[in-house]
Scaffold this motif. Structure first.
Motif, mmCIF file in Angstrom:
data_model
loop_
_atom_site.group_PDB
_atom_site.id
_atom_site.type_symbol
_atom_site.label_atom_id
_atom_site.label_comp_id
_atom_site.label_asym_id
_atom_site.label_seq_id
_atom_site.Cartn_x
_atom_site.Cartn_y
_atom_site.Cartn_z
ATOM 1 N N LYS A 230 0.812 -1.208 0.000
ATOM 2 C CA LYS A 230 0.000 0.000 0.000
ATOM 3 C C LYS A 230 0.851 1.266 0.000
ATOM 4 O O LYS A 230 0.431 2.306 -0.522
ATOM 5 C CB LYS A 230 -0.919 0.011 1.232
ATOM 6 N N GLY A 231 2.065 1.195 0.569
ATOM 7 C CA GLY A 231 2.901 2.382 0.689
ATOM 8 C C GLY A 231 3.935 2.540 -0.403
ATOM 9 O O GLY A 231 4.790 3.424 -0.318
ATOM 10 N N SER A 232 3.893 1.706 -1.432
ATOM 11 C CA SER A 232 4.874 1.777 -2.513
ATOM 12 C C SER A 232 4.171 1.770 -3.861
ATOM 13 O O SER A 232 2.944 1.678 -3.943
ATOM 14 C CB SER A 232 5.841 0.582 -2.423
ATOM 15 N N HIS A 233 4.977 1.832 -4.910
ATOM 16 C CA HIS A 233 4.425 1.821 -6.267
ATOM 17 C C HIS A 233 3.857 0.458 -6.645
ATOM 18 O O HIS A 233 3.170 0.326 -7.667
ATOM 19 C CB HIS A 233 5.526 2.189 -7.265
ATOM 20 N N LEU A 234 4.111 -0.564 -5.830
ATOM 21 C CA LEU A 234 3.637 -1.907 -6.152
ATOM 22 C C LEU A 234 2.119 -1.986 -6.210
ATOM 23 O O LEU A 234 1.565 -2.816 -6.934
ATOM 24 C CB LEU A 234 4.157 -2.923 -5.120
ATOM 25 N N CYS A 235 1.435 -1.139 -5.436
ATOM 26 C CA CYS A 235 -0.023 -1.195 -5.404
ATOM 27 C C CYS A 235 -0.635 -0.857 -6.765
ATOM 28 O O CYS A 235 -1.813 -1.153 -7.006
ATOM 29 C CB CYS A 235 -0.583 -0.268 -4.339
ATOM 30 N N GLU A 236 0.157 -0.245 -7.662
ATOM 31 C CA GLU A 236 -0.345 0.084 -8.995
ATOM 32 C C GLU A 236 -0.380 -1.134 -9.905
ATOM 33 O O GLU A 236 -1.048 -1.111 -10.940
ATOM 34 C CB GLU A 236 0.536 1.173 -9.614
ATOM 35 N N GLN A 237 0.345 -2.176 -9.543
ATOM 36 C CA GLN A 237 0.376 -3.390 -10.355
ATOM 37 C C GLN A 237 -0.706 -4.353 -9.885
ATOM 38 O O GLN A 237 -0.830 -4.612 -8.684
ATOM 39 C CB GLN A 237 1.747 -4.057 -10.261
ATOM 40 N N PRO A 238 -1.493 -4.924 -10.810
ATOM 41 C CA PRO A 238 -2.586 -5.826 -10.422
ATOM 42 C C PRO A 238 -2.134 -6.994 -9.551
ATOM 43 O O PRO A 238 -2.836 -7.364 -8.607
ATOM 44 C CB PRO A 238 -3.127 -6.318 -11.774
ATOM 45 N N MET A 239 -0.964 -7.568 -9.843
ATOM 46 C CA MET A 239 -0.507 -8.726 -9.079
ATOM 47 C C MET A 239 -0.364 -8.390 -7.595
ATOM 48 O O MET A 239 -0.812 -9.151 -6.722
ATOM 49 C CB MET A 239 0.835 -9.236 -9.618
ATOM 50 N N TYR A 240 0.224 -7.251 -7.295
ATOM 51 C CA TYR A 240 0.439 -6.863 -5.901
ATOM 52 C C TYR A 240 -0.829 -6.284 -5.281
ATOM 53 O O TYR A 240 -1.020 -6.368 -4.062
ATOM 54 C CB TYR A 240 1.606 -5.890 -5.799
ATOM 55 N N PHE A 241 -1.674 -5.689 -6.119
ATOM 56 C CA PHE A 241 -2.990 -5.260 -5.643
ATOM 57 C C PHE A 241 -3.751 -6.460 -5.095
ATOM 58 O O PHE A 241 -4.345 -6.400 -4.011
ATOM 59 C CB PHE A 241 -3.763 -4.613 -6.796
ATOM 60 N N PHE A 242 -3.724 -7.580 -5.833
ATOM 61 C CA PHE A 242 -4.393 -8.801 -5.363
ATOM 62 C C PHE A 242 -3.652 -9.415 -4.176
ATOM 63 O O PHE A 242 -4.281 -9.944 -3.256
ATOM 64 C CB PHE A 242 -4.484 -9.824 -6.490
ATOM 65 N N LEU A 243 -2.324 -9.337 -4.186
ATOM 66 C CA LEU A 243 -1.535 -9.949 -3.121
ATOM 67 C C LEU A 243 -1.819 -9.319 -1.764
ATOM 68 O O LEU A 243 -1.727 -9.993 -0.726
ATOM 69 C CB LEU A 243 -0.039 -9.826 -3.446
ATOM 70 N N SER A 244 -2.195 -8.055 -1.747
ATOM 71 C CA SER A 244 -2.479 -7.396 -0.471
ATOM 72 C C SER A 244 -3.703 -7.999 0.210
ATOM 73 O O SER A 244 -3.814 -7.978 1.441
ATOM 74 C CB SER A 244 -2.691 -5.894 -0.675
ATOM 75 N N TYR A 245 -4.606 -8.568 -0.577
ATOM 76 C CA TYR A 245 -5.833 -9.123 0.015
ATOM 77 C C TYR A 245 -5.603 -10.448 0.741
ATOM 78 O O TYR A 245 -6.148 -10.633 1.847
ATOM 79 C CB TYR A 245 -6.922 -9.251 -1.055
ATOM 80 N N PRO A 246 -4.828 -11.398 0.194
ATOM 81 C CA PRO A 246 -4.512 -12.587 1.001
ATOM 82 C C PRO A 246 -3.795 -12.247 2.305
ATOM 83 O O PRO A 246 -4.035 -12.890 3.337
ATOM 84 C CB PRO A 246 -3.615 -13.418 0.073
ATOM 85 N N ALA A 247 -2.912 -11.242 2.279
ATOM 86 C CA ALA A 247 -2.240 -10.826 3.510
ATOM 87 C C ALA A 247 -3.255 -10.312 4.521
ATOM 88 O O ALA A 247 -3.194 -10.643 5.714
ATOM 89 C CB ALA A 247 -1.192 -9.751 3.203
ATOM 90 N N PHE A 248 -4.205 -9.516 4.049
ATOM 91 C CA PHE A 248 -5.251 -8.996 4.937
ATOM 92 C C PHE A 248 -6.172 -10.118 5.419
ATOM 93 O O PHE A 248 -6.554 -10.176 6.602
ATOM 94 C CB PHE A 248 -6.058 -7.927 4.206
ATOM 95 N N MET A 249 -6.517 -11.047 4.527
ATOM 96 C CA MET A 249 -7.380 -12.170 4.900
ATOM 97 C C MET A 249 -6.694 -13.080 5.918
ATOM 98 O O MET A 249 -7.353 -13.623 6.813
ATOM 99 C CB MET A 249 -7.760 -12.980 3.662
ATOM 100 N N ASP A 250 -5.390 -13.272 5.780
ATOM 101 C CA ASP A 250 -4.659 -14.092 6.751
ATOM 102 C C ASP A 250 -4.757 -13.501 8.156
ATOM 103 O O ASP A 250 -4.953 -14.227 9.142
ATOM 104 C CB ASP A 250 -3.188 -14.220 6.346
ATOM 105 N N VAL A 251 -4.610 -12.178 8.245
ATOM 106 C CA VAL A 251 -4.714 -11.514 9.545
ATOM 107 C C VAL A 251 -6.121 -11.689 10.117
ATOM 108 O O VAL A 251 -6.292 -12.043 11.287
ATOM 109 C CB VAL A 251 -4.370 -10.016 9.412
#
Length: 308
Positions: free
Chosen positions: A47-68
């Motif tokens: 969320k704090g880097s340019h990675l959030c602009e890429q679809p792959m990392y946009f989706f990757l943030s959700y499994p991390a949130f779901m794990d928590v």
């Protein structure tokens, strides 16, 4: 409240030895802290880097949130029970725990399917990638995953709240799940067990097989790419495949049998409630150069800011 006179359940947990309970309470508490820290670092880095602009990392943030969220549904109550020996849970609390555990778990499963589709489009149809995986479509896929998980969880709740509970209230598990609850019902539940196996178990198998086939197709196409492109794609696909195996196999072993081996179910449940969320951040970061660079950049910025 469901039919019957039960207002609370007793969770029998994983262990009966008091010394083992004390040791495991400390161990699981440390694991839970590691899960929170690891997944939050992944989430904040994206969320704090340019990675959030890429679809792959946009989706990757959700499994991390779901794990928590998923682990937080189960672990705090489990750890408190080990420490205080207070292993009761109200009827409504039990139903809520089952709903949220299935909701967050199913959401992560659907997001993993979306991530496999994202990698397929990126590698097999690269010219159409930015059009196919626009931000609007990414949001639609996430919303569809959440909606599908909500329906899946709601069906499980509707099954349980219509059952009569008039006998023992001891659940042979460390959290409320549908098979242990079905065992306590004062009615014949064999058809319900078969229905749940058909929906949850078979769905897990079909999804797992589909994901494996999709990654086999992706890996076969990668053989024609340059060594640099193949190396970068393999690093991301390799981490996805590892997470898919860790997350899917335990639920398959849990929900495909006829629900009679609850003792084994508790062991399998540890994998998708504690072990997989613990290792997922490491899997996603250790072999991912973009993630490591983004984390290093954010860390260095923090150090520079502190130095000033």
């Amino acid at each position: 409240m469901g039919y019957g006179n039960l207002t609370e359940f007793i969770l029998l947990g994983l262990f009966h030895n008091e010394d083992v309970k004390a040791i495991c309470a400390v161990l699981f508490f440390l694991c839970y802290l590691a899960i929170l820290c690891g997944n939050l670092v992944v989430l904040l880095t994206i969320k704090g880097s340019h990675l959030c602009e890429q679809p792959m990392y946009f989706f990757l943030s959700y499994p991390a949130f779901m794990d928590v969220c998923f682990t937080s549904t189960v672990a705090p109550k489990f750890i408190v029970d080990l420490i205080l020996q207070c292993n009761t849970i109200s009827y409504n609390g039990c139903i809520a725990q089952m709903f949220y555990a299935h909701f967050f778990g199913a959401t992560e499963i659907f997001i993993l399917v979306v991530m496999a589709y994202d990698r397929y489009v990126a590698i097999c149809r690269p010219l159409y990638y930015m059009i196919t995986m626009s931000r609007q479509i990414c949001y639609i896929l996430v919303i569809a995953s959440v909606f599908g998980a909500f329906i899946h969880s709601l069906v499980h709740v509707l099954v349980i709240i219509r059952l009569p509970f008039c006998g023992t209230n001891e659940i042979d598990h460390y959290f409320c799940d549908i098979f242990p609850l079905l065992k306590l019902a004062c009615t014949e539940t064999r058809l319900l067990v078969i229905a749940i196996i058909t929906t949850t178990g078979v769905m897990s198998i079909l999804t797992f097989v589909s994901l494996v086939i999709s990654y086999i197709i992706i890996l076969s196409i990668l053989r024609t790419r340059s060594s640099e492109g193949r190396r970068k794609a393999l690093s991301t696909c390799g981490s996805h495949i590892t997470v898919v195996f860790m997350f899917f196999l335990p639920p398959i072993f849990t929900y495909v049998p006829m629900g009679d081996s609850v003792g084994d179910d508790k062991v399998f449940a540890l994998f998708y409630t504690m072990i997989a969320p613990l290792f997922n951040p490491l899997i996603y970061t250790l072999r991912n150069t973009d993630m490591k660079n983004a984390m290093r950049k954010m860390w260095c910025q923090e150090k520079v800011f502190e130095g000033k």
